[in-house]
Design an enzyme around this catalytic site. Structure first.
Site, PDB file in Angstrom:
ATOM      1  N   ASP A 209       0.917  -1.100  -0.016  1.00  0.00           N
ATOM      2  CA  ASP A 209       0.111  -0.134   0.065  1.00  0.00           C
ATOM      3  C   ASP A 209       0.904   1.126  -0.062  1.00  0.00           C
ATOM      4  O   ASP A 209       1.948   1.285   0.648  1.00  0.00           O
ATOM      5  CB  ASP A 209      -0.977   0.047   1.207  1.00  0.00           C
ATOM      6  CG  ASP A 209      -1.849  -1.210   1.423  1.00  0.00           C
ATOM      7  OD1 ASP A 209      -2.309  -1.650   2.576  1.00  0.00           O
ATOM      8  OD2 ASP A 209      -2.134  -1.780   0.301  1.00  0.00           O
TER       9      ASP A 209
ATOM     10  N   ASP B 230       0.446   7.822   8.107  1.00  0.00           N
ATOM     11  CA  ASP B 230       0.836   6.396   8.634  1.00  0.00           C
ATOM     12  C   ASP B 230       2.561   6.469   9.040  1.00  0.00           C
ATOM     13  O   ASP B 230       2.527   5.537  10.128  1.00  0.00           O
ATOM     14  CB  ASP B 230       1.132   5.667   7.299  1.00  0.00           C
ATOM     15  CG  ASP B 230      -0.137   4.962   6.586  1.00  0.00           C
ATOM     16  OD1 ASP B 230      -0.300   5.054   5.381  1.00  0.00           O
ATOM     17  OD2 ASP B 230      -1.149   4.707   7.351  1.00  0.00           O
TER      18      ASP B 230
ATOM     19  N   GLU C  95       1.889  -2.833  10.896  1.00  0.00           N
ATOM     20  CA  GLU C  95       1.571  -2.653   9.284  1.00  0.00           C
ATOM     21  C   GLU C  95       2.693  -1.849   8.629  1.00  0.00           C
ATOM     22  O   GLU C  95       2.903  -2.306   7.383  1.00  0.00           O
ATOM     23  CB  GLU C  95       0.151  -2.120   9.189  1.00  0.00           C
ATOM     24  CG  GLU C  95      -0.157  -2.095   7.729  1.00  0.00           C
ATOM     25  CD  GLU C  95      -1.582  -1.492   7.186  1.00  0.00           C
ATOM     26  OE1 GLU C  95      -1.580  -0.929   6.099  1.00  0.00           O
ATOM     27  OE2 GLU C  95      -2.205  -1.630   8.202  1.00  0.00           O
ATOM     28  N   GLU C  96       3.307  -0.919   9.462  1.00  0.00           N
ATOM     29  CA  GLU C  96       4.093  -0.131   8.550  1.00  0.00           C
ATOM     30  C   GLU C  96       5.763  -0.608   8.715  1.00  0.00           C
ATOM     31  O   GLU C  96       6.377   0.084   8.178  1.00  0.00           O
ATOM     32  CB  GLU C  96       4.103   1.382   9.233  1.00  0.00           C
ATOM     33  CG  GLU C  96       2.550   1.811   9.359  1.00  0.00           C
ATOM     34  CD  GLU C  96       1.984   1.915   7.815  1.00  0.00           C
ATOM     35  OE1 GLU C  96       0.842   1.578   7.673  1.00  0.00           O
ATOM     36  OE2 GLU C  96       2.700   1.810   6.690  1.00  0.00           O
TER      37      GLU C  96
ATOM     38  N   ASP D 136      -1.942  -2.023  13.761  1.00  0.00           N
ATOM     39  CA  ASP D 136      -2.119  -1.264  12.667  1.00  0.00           C
ATOM     40  C   ASP D 136      -2.357   0.210  13.090  1.00  0.00           C
ATOM     41  O   ASP D 136      -3.085   0.589  13.655  1.00  0.00           O
ATOM     42  CB  ASP D 136      -3.322  -1.704  12.111  1.00  0.00           C
ATOM     43  CG  ASP D 136      -3.713  -0.885  10.618  1.00  0.00           C
ATOM     44  OD1 ASP D 136      -4.787  -1.305  10.007  1.00  0.00           O
ATOM     45  OD2 ASP D 136      -2.928   0.029  10.427  1.00  0.00           O
TER      46      ASP D 136
ATOM     47  N   LEU E 124      -2.525   3.104  11.650  1.00  0.00           N
ATOM     48  CA  LEU E 124      -3.526   3.802  10.854  1.00  0.00           C
ATOM     49  C   LEU E 124      -4.301   2.987  10.131  1.00  0.00           C
ATOM     50  O   LEU E 124      -3.773   2.583   9.015  1.00  0.00           O
ATOM     51  CB  LEU E 124      -2.879   5.035  10.294  1.00  0.00           C
ATOM     52  CG  LEU E 124      -3.746   6.304   9.927  1.00  0.00           C
ATOM     53  CD1 LEU E 124      -2.890   7.340   9.397  1.00  0.00           C
ATOM     54  CD2 LEU E 124      -4.790   6.006   9.084  1.00  0.00           C
ATOM     55  N   ASP E 125      -5.501   2.754  10.355  1.00  0.00           N
ATOM     56  CA  ASP E 125      -6.526   2.041   9.580  1.00  0.00           C
ATOM     57  C   ASP E 125      -7.271   2.645   8.963  1.00  0.00           C
ATOM     58  O   ASP E 125      -7.812   3.839   9.296  1.00  0.00           O
ATOM     59  CB  ASP E 125      -7.317   1.213  10.457  1.00  0.00           C
ATOM     60  CG  ASP E 125      -8.679   0.432   9.678  1.00  0.00           C
ATOM     61  OD1 ASP E 125      -9.625   0.909   9.940  1.00  0.00           O
ATOM     62  OD2 ASP E 125      -8.159  -0.350   8.721  1.00  0.00           O
TER      63      ASP E 125
ATOM     64  N   GLU F   5      -4.839  -6.639  12.029  1.00  0.00           N
ATOM     65  CA  GLU F   5      -6.305  -6.239  11.721  1.00  0.00           C
ATOM     66  C   GLU F   5      -7.289  -7.397  12.296  1.00  0.00           C
ATOM     67  O   GLU F   5      -8.134  -6.878  12.995  1.00  0.00           O
ATOM     68  CB  GLU F   5      -6.324  -5.958  10.326  1.00  0.00           C
ATOM     69  CG  GLU F   5      -5.551  -4.754   9.916  1.00  0.00           C
ATOM     70  CD  GLU F   5      -5.194  -4.370   8.380  1.00  0.00           C
ATOM     71  OE1 GLU F   5      -5.425  -3.183   7.892  1.00  0.00           O
ATOM     72  OE2 GLU F   5      -5.264  -5.363   7.484  1.00  0.00           O
TER      73      GLU F   5
HETATM   74  P1  FBP Z   1      -5.181   0.271   5.834  1.00  0.00           P
HETATM   75  O1  FBP Z   1      -4.851  -0.326   7.041  1.00  0.00           O
HETATM   76  O2  FBP Z   1      -3.877   0.420   5.156  1.00  0.00           O
HETATM   77  O3  FBP Z   1      -5.828   1.363   5.773  1.00  0.00           O
HETATM   78  O4  FBP Z   1      -5.916  -0.800   5.027  1.00  0.00           O
HETATM   79  C1  FBP Z   1      -7.119  -1.359   5.417  1.00  0.00           C
HETATM   80  C2  FBP Z   1      -8.301  -0.763   5.011  1.00  0.00           C
HETATM   81  O5  FBP Z   1      -8.085   0.649   4.370  1.00  0.00           O
HETATM   82  C3  FBP Z   1      -9.519  -1.165   5.561  1.00  0.00           C
HETATM   83  O6  FBP Z   1      -9.645  -0.028   6.783  1.00  0.00           O
HETATM   84  C4  FBP Z   1     -10.613  -0.912   4.416  1.00  0.00           C
HETATM   85  O7  FBP Z   1     -12.050  -1.324   4.966  1.00  0.00           O
HETATM   86  C5  FBP Z   1      -9.963  -1.335   3.363  1.00  0.00           C
HETATM   87  O8  FBP Z   1      -8.665  -1.512   3.486  1.00  0.00           O
HETATM   88  C6  FBP Z   1     -10.216  -0.430   2.045  1.00  0.00           C
HETATM   89  O9  FBP Z   1      -9.983  -1.299   1.006  1.00  0.00           O
HETATM   90  P2  FBP Z   1     -10.402  -1.022  -0.550  1.00  0.00           P
HETATM   91  O10 FBP Z   1      -9.826   0.489  -0.842  1.00  0.00           O
HETATM   92  O11 FBP Z   1      -9.687  -1.884  -1.371  1.00  0.00           O
HETATM   93  O12 FBP Z   1     -11.838  -1.138  -0.470  1.00  0.00           O
END
Ligand code: FBP
Length: 331
Positions: A58, A64, A87-88, A108, A110-111, A270
């Protein structure tokens, strides 16, 4: 009631492992630092990309990197955390106190990274395991998901909320910014057995197997007796979609697709933490076939197909996922 007071009560009632309360209070401290930074990021040039990719490919946002550095320093200083999986970070980070410390933190920071620049909901997800002392750090950093002793998330939305479980129910705290305290706002959260919302990136519908397409058709069919059609809610932040399911019922899923052969979400930091939270609240979480807490990661950034939420809604998904029923009849 403050977070620290509540943890004290939980220690007296149930006897928490030594230092666990301190770690959960540090989650609160890290959340305050992140909430402040997310609120002012647009004013201090902290939006946008850094130009690198994280271990699962990503594009990394400036926030992040900020969030990762903040959580690492907040937990390192406790002397309680031997190793951090984030995650990072490509590898397991051993802390200065690896020898003496008691815990492994999977986080994680920053989700919902895709939401940083559009002022959307964001989250932090964490899982805490016991650390078994010196030995192969990487091997130890992959315990079975059911061995988590505490887990939770922080949601940065209209308010900042911290939701955790230490094995004695799920409790939610809201940040009172004036007091700088997390105050108990949602005691002993119970996830409704069935909801009427589903959360998924339906933009990938044509990459999903026919069984899951039939599931979407079933959810969106009109039948008031079974509260259908369900409404679609997808915020771009797993934490925000999971929080809705926990509060009002519903289901979030991210199956494998053409771009994510094994699913997108990461098991260790996650899926596993949120699975412990939702199960403690009466809900469930699986890959569509296997209970998440029964899994043992084979690598720290392992991705898995994921479904989580109300018990009856997850069971319905699993029913369709197993292809038990493509003729639209449900269990
Ligand atoms: P991050 O931790 O990098 O943000 O990835 C997880 C995530 O962003 C979830 O929070 C979210 O539900 C999903 O990925 C969104 O993915 P997409 O953009 O493919 O729908």
């Amino acid at each position: 009631m403050t977070l620290s007071r509540r943890l004290l009560d939980e220690e007296q009632q149930h006897g928490l492992p030594p230092g666990l309360s301190t770690l959960l209070l540090q989650v609160g401290f890290a959340a305050k630092i992140l909430a402040r930074e997310f609120t002012r990021a647009a004013l201090v040039g902290n939006l946008g990309l850094v130009g690198d990719l994280n271990p699962t490919g990503d594009a990394q946002k400036k926030l992040d990197v900020f969030a990762n550095e903040a959580v690492v320093s907040v937990f390192e200083e406790t002397g309680l955390v031997a190793a951090i999986v984030s995650e990072e970070m490509e590898r397991v980070k051993e802390t200065a106190s690896t020898g003496a410390a008691r815990y492994l933190l999977c986080i994680d920071p920053l989700d919902g990274s895709s939401n940083t620049d559009i002022n959307g909901a964001l989250g932090t997800i964490f899982g805490i395991y016991k650390w078994n002392g010196p030995g192969n750090v990487t091997e130890q950093a992959l315990p079975k998901c059911s061995e988590q002793i505490a887990a939770g998330y922080v949601m940065y939305g209209g308010s900042t909320m911290l939701v955790y479980t230490a094995g004695h129910g799920v409790h939610g705290f809201t940040l009172d910014r004036d007091l700088g305290e997390f105050l108990l706002s949602h005691d002993n959260i119970r996830c409704p057995v069935r909801g009427r919302y589903y959360s998924a990136n339906v933009g990938r519908y044509y990459e999903w197997p026919p069984e899951l397409r039939a599931y979407i058709e079933y959810l969106t069919d009109h039948d008031p007796a079974t509260k259908r059609p369900y409404s679609l809610r997808y915020t771009g932040a797993l934490v925000a979609d999971l929080h809705r399911s926990l509060m009002e019922g519903g289901v979030y899923f991210y199956p494998a697709d053409a771009q994510h052969k094994n699913g997108k979400l990461r098991l260790a930091y996650e899926c596993a933490p949120l699975a412990l939270v939702v199960e403690q609240a009466g809900g469930s979480a699986s890959t569509g076939e296997t209970r998440i807490l029964d899994l043992q990661p084979h690598s720290i950034h392992q991705q898995v197909p994921f479904v989580i939420g109300s018990a009856a809604d997850v069971a319905l998904y699993e029913h369709f996922f197993r292809g038990a029923n493509v003729s639209k009849t449900a269990p």
